[in-house]
Design an enzyme around this catalytic site. Structure first.
Site, PDB file in Angstrom:
ATOM      1  N   SER A  97       1.769   2.015   5.590  1.00  8.31           N
ATOM      2  CA  SER A  97       2.256   3.320   3.954  1.00  8.31           C
ATOM      3  C   SER A  97       0.518   3.402   3.641  1.00  8.31           C
ATOM      4  CB  SER A  97       2.472   2.063   2.737  1.00  8.31           C
ATOM      5  OG  SER A  97       2.254   0.918   2.186  1.00  8.31           O
ATOM      6  N   GLY A 106       6.051   0.082   5.096  1.00  9.13           N
ATOM      7  CA  GLY A 106       6.699  -1.293   4.923  1.00  9.13           C
ATOM      8  C   GLY A 106       6.471  -1.897   6.138  1.00  9.13           C
ATOM      9  N   ASN A 157       1.677  -5.026   5.350  1.00 10.99           N
ATOM     10  CA  ASN A 157       2.630  -6.168   5.999  1.00 10.99           C
ATOM     11  C   ASN A 157       2.991  -7.171   5.698  1.00 10.99           C
ATOM     12  OD1 ASN A 157       3.743  -3.966   3.527  1.00 10.99           O
ATOM     13  ND2 ASN A 157       3.178  -2.392   5.750  1.00 10.99           N
ATOM     14  N   ASP A 197       1.526  -0.343  -8.567  1.00  8.28           N
ATOM     15  CA  ASP A 197       2.214  -1.396  -8.419  1.00  8.28           C
ATOM     16  C   ASP A 197       0.712  -2.328  -7.787  1.00  8.28           C
ATOM     17  OD1 ASP A 197       0.725   0.084  -5.809  1.00  8.28           O
ATOM     18  OD2 ASP A 197       2.341  -0.003  -4.250  1.00  8.28           O
ATOM     19  N   HIS A 221      -1.142   0.864  -3.617  1.00  8.44           N
ATOM     20  CA  HIS A 221      -1.714   1.471  -2.692  1.00  8.44           C
ATOM     21  C   HIS A 221      -2.250   2.936  -3.660  1.00  8.44           C
ATOM     22  CE1 HIS A 221       1.417  -0.286  -1.432  1.00  8.44           C
ATOM     23  NE2 HIS A 221       1.609   0.096  -0.701  1.00  8.44           N
TER      24      HIS A 221
END
Length: 213
Positions: free
Chosen positions: A37, A74, A103, A184, A187
């Site tokens: 991402s 992801g 991740n 979040d 990002h």
């Protein structure tokens, strides 16, 4: 008596063949980005992600540099490895930027397994004749000092082992600006993408454009 017209035509044909051949040597260098991402542009329109901004800039170079963004939000390193053969076959890149592992870290996966997976990715890239570029990935310190340290060390170890470039983690330039981080807490926002593109251009160009060193 010499036929100057035929001689001229032959020389012209040779010149045109040489011109075409030289044009082929100036064909666009191709960079494949194998990432998650952080390169895909999480929750952003694809054309506003840093990779797209960089691709647009580099199309104006002479010769241009083509950027293929093969990043999927992801993805773990294992998922990147699974997708890699098809990407290499389809795009036949000259360079591959490996931006994977975040991740794995966020999910607390095995550091040893991640290292092994990234090594396989590097080997697959080099076997096709392409050149790998590895981006350092860092994770938040709340995963514990031992895990975090082991995780981050993987990248320098692999870069040294394989004698490949290790690029700095661009998020270190972004995290100091809270307004550039999405809600979040992970990002980058759309406003940060141009700065990321600037940073990545500075890091990548010396390898893809030797004259830029």
């Amino acid at each position: 008596m010499m036929n100057f017209k035929n001689i001229f035509r032959r020389h012209l044909l040779v010149f045109l063949l040489l011109f075409v051949a030289s044009g082929q040597t100036l064909a666009a260098t191709k960079l494949l980005i194998l990432g998650d991402s952080l390169s895909a542009g999480y929750r952003l329109p694809a054309e506003q992600a840093w990779a797209s901004l960089l691709a647009e800039r580099w199309q104006k170079l002479s010769p241009p540099i083509a950027v293929v963004n093969g990043s999927i939000s992801g993805n773990t390193s294992a998922q990147g490895l699974e997708r890699l053969p098809a990407l290499l076959e389809q795009h036949k890149p000259d360079w591959v930027l490996i931006e994977l592992g975040a991740n794995d870290g966020l999910q607390g996966l095995s550091v040893e397994q991640m290292e092994n997976t990234l090594q396989q990715i590097i080997q697959q890239i080099t076997q096709t004749g392409a050149k790998p570029l590895l981006m350092q990935i860092r994770i938040p310190p709340n995963y514990g000092k031992r895990y975090t340290s082991s995780f981050e060390k993987v990248y320098s170890t692999l870069a040294e082992k394989n004698a490949i470039p290790l690029l700095p983690f661009y998020m270190e330039e972004i995290i100091t600006r809270p307004e550039w981080i999405q809600q979040d807490g992970i990002h980058p926002t759309v406003e940060a993408q141009s700065t990321i593109a600037d940073f990545m251009e500075t890091q990548l160009k010396p390898y893809l454009v030797p004259s830029a060193k």
